[in-house]
Design a protein around this motif. Structure first.
Motif, mmCIF file in Angstrom:
data_model
loop_
_atom_site.group_PDB
_atom_site.id
_atom_site.type_symbol
_atom_site.label_atom_id
_atom_site.label_comp_id
_atom_site.label_asym_id
_atom_site.label_seq_id
_atom_site.Cartn_x
_atom_site.Cartn_y
_atom_site.Cartn_z
ATOM 1 N N GLY A 46 0.792 -1.225 0.000
ATOM 2 C CA GLY A 46 0.000 0.000 0.000
ATOM 3 C C GLY A 46 0.820 1.269 0.000
ATOM 4 O O GLY A 46 0.266 2.365 0.140
ATOM 5 N N SER A 47 2.131 1.167 -0.189
ATOM 6 C CA SER A 47 3.013 2.345 -0.147
ATOM 7 C C SER A 47 3.352 2.801 -1.558
ATOM 8 O O SER A 47 4.474 2.634 -2.028
ATOM 9 N N THR A 48 2.382 3.393 -2.236
ATOM 10 C CA THR A 48 2.582 3.735 -3.654
ATOM 11 C C THR A 48 2.499 5.236 -3.930
ATOM 12 O O THR A 48 2.652 5.653 -5.079
ATOM 13 N N GLU A 49 2.254 6.063 -2.924
ATOM 14 C CA GLU A 49 2.017 7.482 -3.178
ATOM 15 C C GLU A 49 3.213 8.159 -3.841
ATOM 16 O O GLU A 49 3.065 8.914 -4.806
ATOM 17 N N GLU A 50 4.415 7.918 -3.333
ATOM 18 C CA GLU A 50 5.603 8.558 -3.922
ATOM 19 C C GLU A 50 5.852 8.070 -5.339
ATOM 20 O O GLU A 50 6.262 8.846 -6.208
ATOM 21 N N LEU A 51 5.615 6.768 -5.569
ATOM 22 C CA LEU A 51 5.773 6.247 -6.928
ATOM 23 C C LEU A 51 4.792 6.925 -7.877
ATOM 24 O O LEU A 51 5.143 7.282 -9.013
ATOM 25 N N GLU A 52 3.553 7.093 -7.425
ATOM 26 C CA GLU A 52 2.542 7.730 -8.275
ATOM 27 C C GLU A 52 2.919 9.182 -8.571
ATOM 28 O O GLU A 52 2.675 9.679 -9.685
ATOM 29 N N ALA A 53 3.525 9.854 -7.606
ATOM 30 C CA ALA A 53 3.949 11.242 -7.838
ATOM 31 C C ALA A 53 5.036 11.312 -8.902
ATOM 32 O O ALA A 53 5.017 12.180 -9.784
ATOM 33 N N VAL A 54 6.010 10.387 -8.846
ATOM 34 C CA VAL A 54 7.064 10.346 -9.858
ATOM 35 C C VAL A 54 6.465 10.008 -11.221
ATOM 36 O O VAL A 54 6.810 10.622 -12.247
ATOM 37 N N ALA A 55 5.531 9.061 -11.252
ATOM 38 C CA ALA A 55 4.903 8.672 -12.512
ATOM 39 C C ALA A 55 4.158 9.849 -13.131
ATOM 40 O O ALA A 55 4.215 10.077 -14.351
ATOM 41 N N ALA A 56 3.459 10.615 -12.294
ATOM 42 C CA ALA A 56 2.698 11.758 -12.812
ATOM 43 C C ALA A 56 3.614 12.813 -13.420
ATOM 44 O O ALA A 56 3.212 13.542 -14.342
ATOM 45 N N ALA A 57 4.870 12.890 -12.930
ATOM 46 C CA ALA A 57 5.804 13.908 -13.417
ATOM 47 C C ALA A 57 6.708 13.397 -14.543
ATOM 48 O O ALA A 57 7.538 14.158 -15.050
ATOM 49 N N THR A 58 6.559 12.125 -14.917
ATOM 50 C CA THR A 58 7.438 11.528 -15.939
ATOM 51 C C THR A 58 6.682 11.379 -17.250
ATOM 52 O O THR A 58 5.593 10.810 -17.286
ATOM 53 N N SER A 59 7.269 11.895 -18.320
ATOM 54 C CA SER A 59 6.606 11.854 -19.626
ATOM 55 C C SER A 59 6.665 10.462 -20.237
ATOM 56 O O SER A 59 7.425 9.592 -19.793
ATOM 57 N N THR A 60 5.828 10.262 -21.260
ATOM 58 C CA THR A 60 5.820 8.988 -22.006
ATOM 59 C C THR A 60 6.025 9.303 -23.485
ATOM 60 O O THR A 60 5.076 9.291 -24.284
ATOM 61 N N PRO A 61 7.272 9.612 -23.865
ATOM 62 C CA PRO A 61 7.512 10.087 -25.236
ATOM 63 C C PRO A 61 7.335 9.031 -26.319
ATOM 64 O O PRO A 61 7.089 9.366 -27.475
ATOM 65 N N TRP A 62 7.449 7.765 -25.983
ATOM 66 C CA TRP A 62 7.410 6.714 -26.994
ATOM 67 C C TRP A 62 6.449 5.611 -26.560
ATOM 68 O O TRP A 62 6.107 5.490 -25.376
ATOM 69 N N PRO A 63 6.004 4.767 -27.497
ATOM 70 C CA PRO A 63 5.070 3.681 -27.149
ATOM 71 C C PRO A 63 5.594 2.744 -26.066
ATOM 72 O O PRO A 63 4.800 2.175 -25.312
ATOM 73 N N VAL A 64 6.906 2.571 -25.977
ATOM 74 C CA VAL A 64 7.462 1.679 -24.958
ATOM 75 C C VAL A 64 7.154 2.226 -23.570
ATOM 76 O O VAL A 64 6.714 1.484 -22.676
ATOM 77 N N GLU A 65 7.382 3.543 -23.368
ATOM 78 C CA GLU A 65 7.075 4.131 -22.071
ATOM 79 C C GLU A 65 5.572 4.070 -21.787
ATOM 80 O O GLU A 65 5.150 3.852 -20.642
ATOM 81 N N LYS A 66 4.768 4.266 -22.828
ATOM 82 C CA LYS A 66 3.316 4.191 -22.635
ATOM 83 C C LYS A 66 2.894 2.796 -22.186
ATOM 84 O O LYS A 66 2.018 2.640 -21.318
ATOM 85 N N ALA A 67 3.515 1.771 -22.752
ATOM 86 C CA ALA A 67 3.184 0.399 -22.354
ATOM 87 C C ALA A 67 3.592 0.152 -20.896
ATOM 88 O O ALA A 67 2.861 -0.483 -20.136
ATOM 89 N N HIS A 68 4.762 0.643 -20.499
ATOM 90 C CA HIS A 68 5.171 0.509 -19.093
ATOM 91 C C HIS A 68 4.193 1.259 -18.188
ATOM 92 O O HIS A 68 3.869 0.785 -17.082
ATOM 93 N N ALA A 69 3.743 2.424 -18.636
ATOM 94 C CA ALA A 69 2.793 3.193 -17.833
ATOM 95 C C ALA A 69 1.483 2.435 -17.660
ATOM 96 O O ALA A 69 0.844 2.510 -16.588
ATOM 97 N N GLN A 70 1.072 1.706 -18.704
ATOM 98 C CA GLN A 70 -0.153 0.905 -18.586
ATOM 99 C C GLN A 70 0.034 -0.244 -17.592
ATOM 100 O O GLN A 70 -0.884 -0.586 -16.836
ATOM 101 N N VAL A 71 1.219 -0.849 -17.587
ATOM 102 C CA VAL A 71 1.507 -1.882 -16.586
ATOM 103 C C VAL A 71 1.483 -1.267 -15.190
ATOM 104 O O VAL A 71 0.930 -1.841 -14.240
ATOM 105 N N PHE A 72 2.110 -0.087 -15.050
ATOM 106 C CA PHE A 72 2.134 0.614 -13.754
ATOM 107 C C PHE A 72 0.708 0.844 -13.260
ATOM 108 O O PHE A 72 0.389 0.562 -12.096
ATOM 109 N N ALA A 73 -0.156 1.313 -14.153
ATOM 110 C CA ALA A 73 -1.539 1.575 -13.759
ATOM 111 C C ALA A 73 -2.268 0.289 -13.381
ATOM 112 O O ALA A 73 -3.031 0.248 -12.405
ATOM 113 N N ALA A 74 -2.017 -0.771 -14.146
ATOM 114 C CA ALA A 74 -2.680 -2.043 -13.856
ATOM 115 C C ALA A 74 -2.221 -2.612 -12.522
ATOM 116 O O ALA A 74 -3.021 -3.200 -11.778
#
Length: 956
Positions: A769-797
């Motif tokens: 349940g300790s995900t708040e800091e990770l979510e803050a970093v994720a919100a501030a990190t861009s997804t310039p390419w499809p690879v990053e977008k796919a990782h972001a979808q895994v992160f969200a899942a």
């Protein structure tokens, strides 16, 4: 070439090498059939390598063109390309220069090897390009000859080979794919101590397709008896056999040396081999011994005319003096010179000389070489003079010759030889008052050249020492000269993972005020390093200034520097930089800048992988590695291309090939900077395959290379590897501790490396349940390419609080579009878990089957075992066909093993499999054994039947 050209040992009888001779004959038959072969023939000194080659050549001499060359041991000055020069000289004797020139376009490039081909062409593209052209012309010449009749190229004594010879050997091995050519490379394995430069080359060659390793053991007691019977012309007594076998240990040369003509053993046998060999020489007439002493200083082989000049004997007197030595088989006479039958004989004679006597002969050789110009214009002539003048203690002449030799080596692209000669120049500098006038540079200039040679020769630790001395001598002054030294030190510090790189680059930029190449290089180098340290705001204006400078200068090299730097920044921001890099590659090639050409390949592999275009990245990586092979001396860039290639191979699911690429690069013994990247790639695969021993070794090596100032592209993957390893071991507490460091590391870092680490951390932290800091970093990190977008979808899942198959299906689909099987398989497994939790068993079963097929295909054993256990609990048949037979236990066949299994099913032999997959027959045999064991069958036919019955090919 005929049998007499390879003179043999004392015994006329060939003993104890039937299996090894059969291996050579089999390799020749394969080559004659159009499949090139390379035989690596190793033995200890005196073990009979040359005799085996002689016997083999005698059997095929009337069916093939045989060319022979030996590497030359001459103190510290190895002769570039010596065996290939000798082989080419053999060919010219048979065919003539004109006939050889007609065989291949660009034959004047062969003038780098033999002056008979004219003056080596000089190109504005620089020496690196000249080397590439020489390699290509030599390859085409061999292919042309092999198109007329089978060709056997023998390279003897490779343990003495210089860097240039080793690079050409590597190039030929990697590029001979078709044609009737057999290459036999002999070497002494006891010479290959740790650190010997031939060791990694032999390791790489042994893993190549069509390469066979043959090692000569010592002779047995019965074989020694057979050898003695050949020497004596009658059987030796049991006592003689026993005595010689016990003392000689089955080494053929020892047997010959200990045997007297009357069939008895030499009395009072000396304790050392050197004394034993000297005894063979000391029985010769005084005139013969005197000539042999001179010849020993000259090297293993000395030309007739040169030896006559050195000894001051006329031709008839020299011939008569050497005749007893030839009759005693101490020396061998060829068309125009003499060679010691075994190098150990020469070494023993040389070591027995008094200091004054040795210096006198060195001076005689140096004077004779200068007077007669015997070697004038030939590769290595100046290096010979350098050795002889130094041996004669004439420091000024030795320095001049070494300086000339360094230039020869540079033009011939022999950077290691250049470094050795420049270091001789530096050693002699203080004792040669006219050093600056003779060389045209001051001491700092000589140091700078040596440091540059050290970098290209793959000796960064030595380069750092040299550049530090040069900077110290400048004493803080020097403007652009000091800037150039600081740029070089920054590169060397990076290679060694030493601090101070950014300080050097910033200082160099301040000093290089003139808008020329030095400032351009400082701008580009600093901007790229800043980006790797996530200092984008400082890097961006430097890139803009470099682009403006390039536009104003109109210089190809500066423009290439600017394009590579723009691409480095643009790729991270999501810009399409492939066009920029292809243009940079063209400009770098046109300008002759090997550094920039190879950096462009690094950029192409990186940019294509960032875009998710793995196949284009793989193509660029393979092309880049081919270029580094052609330009052999660029080892410090080759490891970066290899690492990028391996990363793309992992992404595409070609894990076995990725490991082979990594191992080939590690065999080069790269500097720490490149080694870290390679180890990280190896570690990722080892964790996914559950290879505990490899994981432990990898972490030990990484710990030894720890660098707290490491760039994000090294730091973040290292943390991710540790996180995944602890997770795989079930160490949740340890994994959480590692994950807790991720928020600080990830803020502002390159999204390419942040997102996979965020996704891996989310998997761990979601449970606590300790995900708040990770979510803050994720919100501030861009997804310039499809690879990053796919990782972001895994992160969200990972962070969904309730079972959500659709979130995982979305992630799996994203990875499917990118053709990345491992993360796709993981997402499918998580989708199955979520679907099962919601009671949708058909969807869960379908996802599990897809996940199992993907994981099995790449050999991801840990993930496949997880899927299999889930399938057992859910009672899911992983084969998936109605009424199909369930597989009780996964077979864990890797992608490479599935390829081999397909070929087994078509009836291919191990040798045919090796040729098809470009691996060694030994490696093919190992794969076949592993397949039989995993399938639990006893024969190849049973393996094929099992594969078809269980539809295993559908899993690839």
């Amino acid at each position: 070439m005929n049998k007499a050209d390879l003179a043999g040992p004392l015994s006329p009888r060939f003993c104890g090498r039937a299996a090894e001779l059969a291996a050579l004959n089999a390799a020749y038959d394969d080559a004659a059939g159009g499949d090139p072969r390379v035989v690596l023939l190793g033995a200890e000194a005196g073990g009979g390598k040359s005799r085996l080659v002689q016997e083999f050549v005698a059997r095929i001499d009337d069916r093939a063109l045989v060319l022979v060359g030996s590497s030359v041991e001459l103190s510290e000055a190895a002769l570039p390309y010596a065996p290939f020069t000798a082989a080419l000289r053999d060919l010219v004797r048979v065919r003539s220069v004109d006939a050889v020139s007609e065989l291949v376009d660009g034959a004047t490039e062969l003038a780098w090897l033999l002056p008979e081909f004219g003056t080596p062409p000089v190109s504005s593209a620089g020496p690196e390009m000249a080397r590439a052209r020489l390699f290509e012309v030599f390859l085409r010449l061999l292919e042309k000859l092999a198109g007329e009749q089978p060709v056997v190229l023998v390279v003897e004594d490779a343990h003495w080979a210089d860097d240039s010879t080793r690079d050409l050997l590597s190039f030929l091995t990697g590029n001979l794919r078709h044609g009737a050519l057999l290459m036999v490379v002999t070497f002494r394995f006891e010479e290959l101590r740790r650190g010997h430069p031939l060791r990694p080359l032999l390791a790489r060659m042994a893993r190549s397709g069509g390469v066979i390793s043959v090692t000569l053991p010592r002779l047995t007691r019965l074989e020694v008896a057979d050898q003695l019977e050949g020497i004596l012309g009658r059987p030796a007594s049991a006592a003689v056999v026993e005595s010689i076998y016990d003392r000689g240990d089955g080494v053929p040369l020892f047997t010959e040396a200990m045997t007297k003509a009357d069939g008895t053993v030499r009395a009072d046998l000396p304790s050392s081999l050197s004394d034993l060999l000297l005894e063979m020489v000391q029985g010769l007439p005084d005139e013969s011994q005197q000539v042999l002493r001179a010849a020993a200083v000259g090297g293993r082989r000395v030309g007739h005319g040169l030896l006559a000049a050195v000894t001051r004997l006329d031709e008839a007197s020299l011939t008569e003096a050497l005749r007893p030595a030839a009759a005693a088989n101490v020396v061998i006479s060829d068309a125009d010179g003499y060679a010691f039958r075994h190098s150990l004989i020469r070494e023993a004679v040389s070591a027995d000389l008094l200091a004054g006597e040795r210096a006198r002969w060195h001076r005689a050789f140096a004077e004779a070489l200068e007077e007669t110009q015997t070697l004038a214009g030939g590769v290595g002539s100046a290096s010979r003079l350098a050795v002889h003048w130094q041996g004669a203690h004439d420091d000024e002449r030795a320095l001049r010759a070494a300086w000339t030799a360094a230039g020869e080596s540079r033009r011939g692209l022999g950077y290691a030889e250049q470094l050795r000669m420049l270091e001789q120049v530096l050693r002699l500098w203080q004792s040669a008052p006219a050093a600056a006038a003779d060389t045209g540079v001051d001491h700092v200039g000589a140091l700078e050249l040596a440091a540059d040679a050290a970098l290209w020769a793959g000796r960064p630790e030595r380069g750092l020492t040299l550049v530090e001395i040069a900077i110290g001598e400048l004493g803080g002054s020097g403007g652009e000269r000091l800037a150039a030294l600081l740029l070089r030190r920054a590169e060397l510090r990076q290679e060694r993972l030493q601090p101070g790189q950014l300080d050097d680059l910033r200082a160099a930029l301040q000093l290089a005020s003139h808008p020329g190449r030095i400032r351009a290089q400082a701008l580009g180098q600093l901007a790229r390093v800043l980006m790797r340290h996530d200092l984008r705001e400082e890097a961006l204006p430097l890139s803009v200034e470099l682009s403006d400078l390039a536009d104003a200068a109109g210089d190809d090299e500066i423009q290439a520097e600017a394009l590579i730097t723009r691409a480095h920044l643009g790729t991270r921001e999501g810009e399409d930089t492939i066009g920029l890099l292809n243009r940079a590659l063209e400009l770098a090639g046109r300008s002759g800048s090997v550094r920039l050409e190879l950096l462009a390949y690094v950029g192409l592999t990186h940019a294509n992988e960032s875009r998710g275009n793995h196949e284009a990245a793989i193509d660029a990586g393979r092309a880049g590695l081919l270029r580094t092979s052609q330009l052999g001396s660029a080892r410090y860039v080759a490891e970066l291309i290899a690492q990028n290639l391996a990363e793309s191979l992992v992404s595409a699911g070609h894990w076995d090939e990725a490991l082979e690429t990594v191992q080939r690069a590690l065999d080069l013994d790269p500097a720490p900077y490149g080694r870290v990247n390679l180890l990280l790639c190896r570690g990722r695969i080892a964790v996914a395959r559950g290879e505990t021993a490899v994981i432990d070794q990898t972490f030990q090596e990484l710990a030894a290379l720890s660098d707290p100032r490491a760039e994000a592209q090294q730091t973040l993957p290292r943390v991710q590897l540790e996180l995944e390893q602890k997770s795989a071991d079930g160490d949740l507490a340890g994994a959480l501790t590692v994950a807790a460091t991720v928020p600080d590391l990830g803020r502002g870092a390159d999204p390419r490396y942040v997102w996979p680490l965020l996704a891996a951390s989310a998997r761990i932290c979601a449970e606590s349940g300790s995900t708040e800091e990770l979510e803050a970093v994720a919100a501030a990190t861009s997804t310039p390419w499809p690879v990053e977008k796919a990782h972001a979808q895994v992160f969200a899942a990972e962070l969904t609080s309730a079972p959500d198959p659709s979130a995982w299906d979305t992630a799996a689909a994203a990875w499917g579009v990118l053709s990345r099987p491992y993360p796709q398989a993981y997402a499918l497994m998580r989708s199955a878990i979520a679907a099962a939790a919601l009671g949708d068993r058909p969807a869960a079963a379908d996802s599990l089957r897809q996940a199992a097929a993907l994981a099995s295909g790449i050999g991801a054993h840990v993930l496949h075992q997880q899927v299999s256990r889930l399938a057992v609990r859910m009672k899911v048949d992983l084969v998936g066909s109605p009424g199909g037979t369930a597989v009780d236990e996964p077979f864990h066949l890797t992608e490479r093993e599935l390829e081999v299994l397909r070929l087994i099913a078509t009836g291919r032999s191990n040798r045919e499999i090796a040729g098809e997959l470009f691996i060694s027959p030994k490696t093919a045999s190992v794969h076949v054994s592993n397949i039989l064991a995993k399938l639990g069958v006893a024969s190849r036919g049973a393996a094929a039947a099992t594969a078809h019955r269980l539809r295993l090919f559908d899993l690839g």
